[in-house]
Scaffold this active site. Structure first.
Site, PDB file in Angstrom:
ATOM      1  N   GLU A 430      22.614  65.133  30.409  1.00 49.90           N
ATOM      2  CA  GLU A 430      22.405  64.288  31.558  1.00 49.90           C
ATOM      3  C   GLU A 430      20.570  64.690  31.554  1.00 49.90           C
ATOM      4  O   GLU A 430      20.150  64.526  32.541  1.00 49.90           O
ATOM      5  CB  GLU A 430      22.664  65.065  32.665  1.00 49.90           C
ATOM      6  CG  GLU A 430      23.235  64.089  33.997  1.00 49.90           C
ATOM      7  CD  GLU A 430      23.723  62.603  33.168  1.00 49.90           C
ATOM      8  OE1 GLU A 430      24.569  62.757  32.654  1.00 49.90           O
ATOM      9  OE2 GLU A 430      22.970  61.886  33.459  1.00 49.90           O
TER      10      GLU A 430
HETATM   11  C1  LIG Z   1      28.669  68.788  25.574  1.00 52.93           C
HETATM   12  C2  LIG Z   1      27.982  67.565  25.626  1.00 52.93           C
HETATM   13  C3  LIG Z   1      28.193  66.599  26.430  1.00 52.93           C
HETATM   14  C4  LIG Z   1      27.520  65.289  26.464  1.00 52.93           C
HETATM   15  N1  LIG Z   1      27.976  64.189  27.259  1.00 52.93           N
HETATM   16  C5  LIG Z   1      27.317  62.974  26.951  1.00 52.93           C
HETATM   17  C6  LIG Z   1      27.785  61.841  27.368  1.00 52.93           C
HETATM   18  O1  LIG Z   1      28.810  61.782  28.110  1.00 52.93           O
HETATM   19  N2  LIG Z   1      27.117  60.710  27.255  1.00 52.93           N
HETATM   20  C7  LIG Z   1      26.000  60.464  26.474  1.00 52.93           C
HETATM   21  O2  LIG Z   1      25.394  59.545  26.247  1.00 52.93           O
HETATM   22  N3  LIG Z   1      25.442  61.824  25.986  1.00 52.93           N
HETATM   23  C8  LIG Z   1      26.144  63.160  25.994  1.00 52.93           C
HETATM   24  N4  LIG Z   1      25.624  64.199  25.616  1.00 52.93           N
HETATM   25  C9  LIG Z   1      24.334  64.258  25.003  1.00 52.93           C
HETATM   26  C10 LIG Z   1      23.072  64.742  25.761  1.00 52.93           C
HETATM   27  O3  LIG Z   1      22.869  63.967  26.937  1.00 52.93           O
HETATM   28  C11 LIG Z   1      22.071  65.103  24.854  1.00 52.93           C
HETATM   29  O4  LIG Z   1      22.388  65.876  23.953  1.00 52.93           O
HETATM   30  C12 LIG Z   1      20.711  65.284  25.532  1.00 52.93           C
HETATM   31  O5  LIG Z   1      20.245  64.069  26.051  1.00 52.93           O
HETATM   32  C13 LIG Z   1      19.542  65.722  24.521  1.00 52.93           C
HETATM   33  O6  LIG Z   1      19.420  65.000  23.377  1.00 52.93           O
HETATM   34  P1  LIG Z   1      19.599  65.665  21.850  1.00 52.93           P
HETATM   35  O7  LIG Z   1      20.692  66.374  21.892  1.00 52.93           O
HETATM   36  O8  LIG Z   1      19.419  64.603  20.961  1.00 52.93           O
HETATM   37  O9  LIG Z   1      18.296  66.482  21.759  1.00 52.93           O
HETATM   38  P2  LIG Z   1      16.703  66.200  21.449  1.00 52.93           P
HETATM   39  O10 LIG Z   1      16.398  64.560  22.343  1.00 52.93           O
HETATM   40  O11 LIG Z   1      16.798  66.162  20.096  1.00 52.93           O
HETATM   41  O12 LIG Z   1      16.023  67.259  21.985  1.00 52.93           O
HETATM   42  C14 LIG Z   1      15.672  68.433  21.563  1.00 52.93           C
HETATM   43  C15 LIG Z   1      14.598  69.343  21.950  1.00 52.93           C
HETATM   44  O13 LIG Z   1      13.493  68.653  22.241  1.00 52.93           O
HETATM   45  C16 LIG Z   1      13.154  68.441  23.463  1.00 52.93           C
HETATM   46  N5  LIG Z   1      12.372  67.028  23.566  1.00 52.93           N
HETATM   47  C17 LIG Z   1      12.845  65.966  23.303  1.00 52.93           C
HETATM   48  N6  LIG Z   1      12.028  64.830  23.436  1.00 52.93           N
HETATM   49  C18 LIG Z   1      11.103  65.563  24.197  1.00 52.93           C
HETATM   50  C19 LIG Z   1       9.918  65.040  24.622  1.00 52.93           C
HETATM   51  N7  LIG Z   1       9.715  63.674  24.895  1.00 52.93           N
HETATM   52  N8  LIG Z   1       9.098  66.028  25.339  1.00 52.93           N
HETATM   53  C20 LIG Z   1       9.352  67.306  25.400  1.00 52.93           C
HETATM   54  N9  LIG Z   1      10.467  67.651  24.893  1.00 52.93           N
HETATM   55  C21 LIG Z   1      11.398  66.717  24.229  1.00 52.93           C
HETATM   56  C22 LIG Z   1      14.492  68.536  24.292  1.00 52.93           C
HETATM   57  O14 LIG Z   1      14.150  68.843  25.584  1.00 52.93           O
HETATM   58  C23 LIG Z   1      15.078  69.766  23.449  1.00 52.93           C
HETATM   59  O15 LIG Z   1      14.864  70.749  23.937  1.00 52.93           O
HETATM   60  C24 LIG Z   1      26.309  65.301  25.843  1.00 52.93           C
HETATM   61  C25 LIG Z   1      26.043  66.455  25.078  1.00 52.93           C
HETATM   62  C26 LIG Z   1      26.680  67.566  24.920  1.00 52.93           C
HETATM   63  C27 LIG Z   1      26.247  68.725  23.880  1.00 52.93           C
END
Ligand SMILES: Cc1cc2nc3c(=O)[nH]c(=O)nc-3n(C[C@H](O)[C@H](O)[C@H](O)COP(=O)(O)OP(=O)(O)OC[C@H]3O[C@@H](n4cnc5c(N)ncnc54)[C@H](O)[C@@H]3O)c2cc1C
Length: 573
Positions: A430
């Protein structure tokens, strides 16, 4: 040990800390009087204790599994879900026009938190549906509303939210999923979505996916994204689930926790969907769902903290170890000073996080009931704080819960570790808590700090009024608010966003710390300074509130020193 729903705590917070009476004084929510609120909270609490909590361990021990392309949910989840749906617990705030109860979001927030405390992985399912209901209420056509809303509201159908793709996580605008008009008002949606919570289940008749995708003429980035509703089964002429749509669950993720919630990789292969909102305006519609879900996820953190706290307290009251220093004490580890410190920290932070969560919900209700822009601004300002502080508190409290258990905390049988594993993801999904804090110091301070200063003024007025009778509580809260005001002014003055972002996480936490002090102060004043809540307020204000000072120093350093450390300095060379 059983779970006890904290119904009386919600009642106290509503009455004395977050001004819920302003909500029920509006014509829109006049029906949610004390009797109605009490009845709803009591009944929801009972359901959480008797229906959801008993299946919580099943979710951990026998997680969701994919068998021949079909998701099999944990034992007891289907029956528990049926009772959640039957009780109307999915749709307490949904529009009465389509079968919802139309109650304030404050009540739904309290109910959701209790549900999270009793079984987080199952509660995530109705939370997703609630967000979808709200998005459809605001942005769908009447025809879509007529088909989907009544069925989502009864829980007959469930909703999911599909944003994330392998190359589009925090950066949703990078998504590659596509949609093409079919020429008959529907669209063909194609692409792969990952991490989709409750992407499938074996207990609702249909599953409705809200999917973000780009139309052929959609611009790159977030501006060119559109939102579609893509059901697992296409509604037939009677709006019953008809033929299967071209979508499937490819696999389920193996996770650290939350095993009861199937987290799916979804494949959409020219699946039929219908536009929600305007073309290329999908992010606005999705934000309706995401804002709701952000507060809901904050509440998941608080709920998990409550569950973990009750678990740890029960253990501390029965485990004997060492000579207990308290005359006439319980004779167990609860008498040791450090165990007391841990339990008091857990309880005091739960109170603070819960008060922030409910204050945010009250602001949402007031914005909805009155349309007043100041209430809307307050709701928008508090949402990232409620999400990040609520979930950080969930993680910290659950982790402390493991520590209270000693070695048994590391042993799965006690169940303490499940809270810590399950709640960990709430700071990630989220919008990660880092992204929440950037939202706070970025978009939420774009008003020149107006919403923030209005809150600070309110705290100072209250602290000023309490100074005479409760100087030892009111004075530190007033001082902390002044320090926070200076830090907020510093943030607002930074034109370079990297300087803001470099301190955004400690700024958000510092803000939450001060808000926590304010709400504890209000609880103590309401009690006349006598009683358990006043003692807890003293503990918080003396021991936890001072953390704000260090956090806000950290917040005001700008970005130079972070980038002075080169990638090589970080160890890449
Ligand atoms: C169990 C689970 C359930 C989920 N359920 C859903 C769902 O129902 N629907 C859905 O669509 N998604 C879902 N997600 C996805 C979730 O919303 C994403 O994992 C989350 O938004 C982070 O994206 P990412 O994993 O690609 O991490 P990344 O975006 O790769 O982030 C990695 C790190 O970099 C940081 N970061 C990234 N961009 C920036 C920036 N611009 N500035 C500063 N820091 C940054 C982040 O804070 C994090 O610490 C789920 C994830 C999990 C693990």
């Amino acid at each position: 040990m059983p779970f006890r729903a904290p119904v009386t705590e919600f009642r106290f917070l509503f009455d004395h800390v977050v001004d819920f009476a302003t909500v029920t004084a509006t014509p829109r929510f006049a029906d949610a009087d004390q009797d109605v609120t009490d009845a709803i909270l009591t009944e929801a609490g009972r359901m959480c204790e008797e229906v959801m909590f008993p299946v919580q361990r099943n979710g951990d021990l026998h997680g969701a599994a994919l068998e021949n392309g079909v998701v099999r949910t944990s034992p007891g989840f289907a029956q528990a879900y049926a009772q959640i749906a039957e009780g109307g617990w999915i749709s307490t705030s949904a529009s009465p026009e389509y079968g919802g109860m139309g109650l304030p979001h404050s009540i739904t927030t309290a109910v959701n938190e209790m549900m999270s405390a009793s079984c987080l992985s199952l509660q995530l399912n109705p939370l997703m549906t609630q967000g979808q209901i709200e998005a459809l209420e605001h942005h769908a056509s009447d025809a879509i509303k007529a088909i989907y809303l009544p069925r989502l509201i009864t829980g007959e159908w469930a909703g999911t939210m599909n944003l994330t793709e392998p190359a589009a996580g925090s950066d949703v605008g990078a998504l590659r999923s596509k949609a093409e008009p079919n020429g008959d008002g529907s669209y063909a949606v194609s692409g792969q979505k990952i991490f989709i919570s409750w992407g499938d289940n074996d207990f609702t008749k249909n599953i409705c996916h809200l999917v973000l995708a780009r139309l052929p003429d959609g611009a790159p980035g977030t501006k060119g994204i559109s939102l579609f509703i893509v059901p697992k089964y296409l509604p037939d002429e009677n709006s019953d689930p008809g033929v299967a749509n071209s979508l499937k669950v490819v696999s389920l993720e193996h996770k650290l926790g939350l095993h009861g919630s199937p987290t799916a990789v979804m494949e959409f292969d020219g699946a039929t969907g219908w536009l929600i909102g305007e073309e290329h305006d999908g992010m606005r519609a999705m934000f309706t769902m995401m804002n709701n879900a952000r507060l809901g996820v904050g509440g998941q953190g608080v709920g998990a903290a409550e569950g973990a706290y009750q678990h740890a307290l029960a253990y501390a009251l029965e485990r004997k170890q060492g000579r207990t220093p308290v005359e006439g004490g319980a004779g167990t580890i609860v008498d040791h000073a450090d165990v007391r410190r841990m339990l008091a920290t857990m309880k005091a932070d739960i109170f603070a996080a819960r008060a922030i969560e409910l204050a945010c919900a009250v602001a949402i209700d007031m914005g909805n009931a009155t349309g007043d822009k100041d209430w809307k601004a307050r709701a928008a300002f508090l949402t990232p704080i409620a999400k990040a502080f609520g979930t950080d508190t969930g993680i910290a409290v659950a982790e402390m819960g493991v520590q209270v258990h000693g070695g048994m905390g590391f042993i799965e049988e006690t169940g303490a570790a499940q809270y810590a594993r399950d709640v960990r993801v709430t700071a990630i999904y989220e919008g990660t808590n880092g992204i929440q804090s950037m939202d706070l110091v970025g978009r939420k301070l774009m008003d020149g700090g107006e919403a923030a200063y209005a809150l600070l003024d309110e705290i100072e007025d209250r602290a000023e009024a309490a100074r005479g009778d409760f100087p030892e509580l009111a004075e530190p809260v007033w001082q902390a608010t002044e320090t926070l005001r200076e830090a907020t002014e510093w943030m607002v003055a930074q034109g370079n966003m990297t300087d803001r972002f470099a301190g955004s996480v400690p700024f958000l936490r510092g803000f939450a710390r001060v808000l926590g002090g304010y709400y504890h102060l209000r609880a103590a004043v309401a009690e006349g300074g006598q009683g358990a809540r006043s003692k807890l307020a003293q503990f918080y204000i003396k021991r936890l509130l001072p953390e704000h000072a260090g956090l806000l120093v950290h917040a005001m350093q700008g970005g130079d020193d972070l980038y002075a450390l080169s990638v090589d300095d970080l160890g890449a060379a």
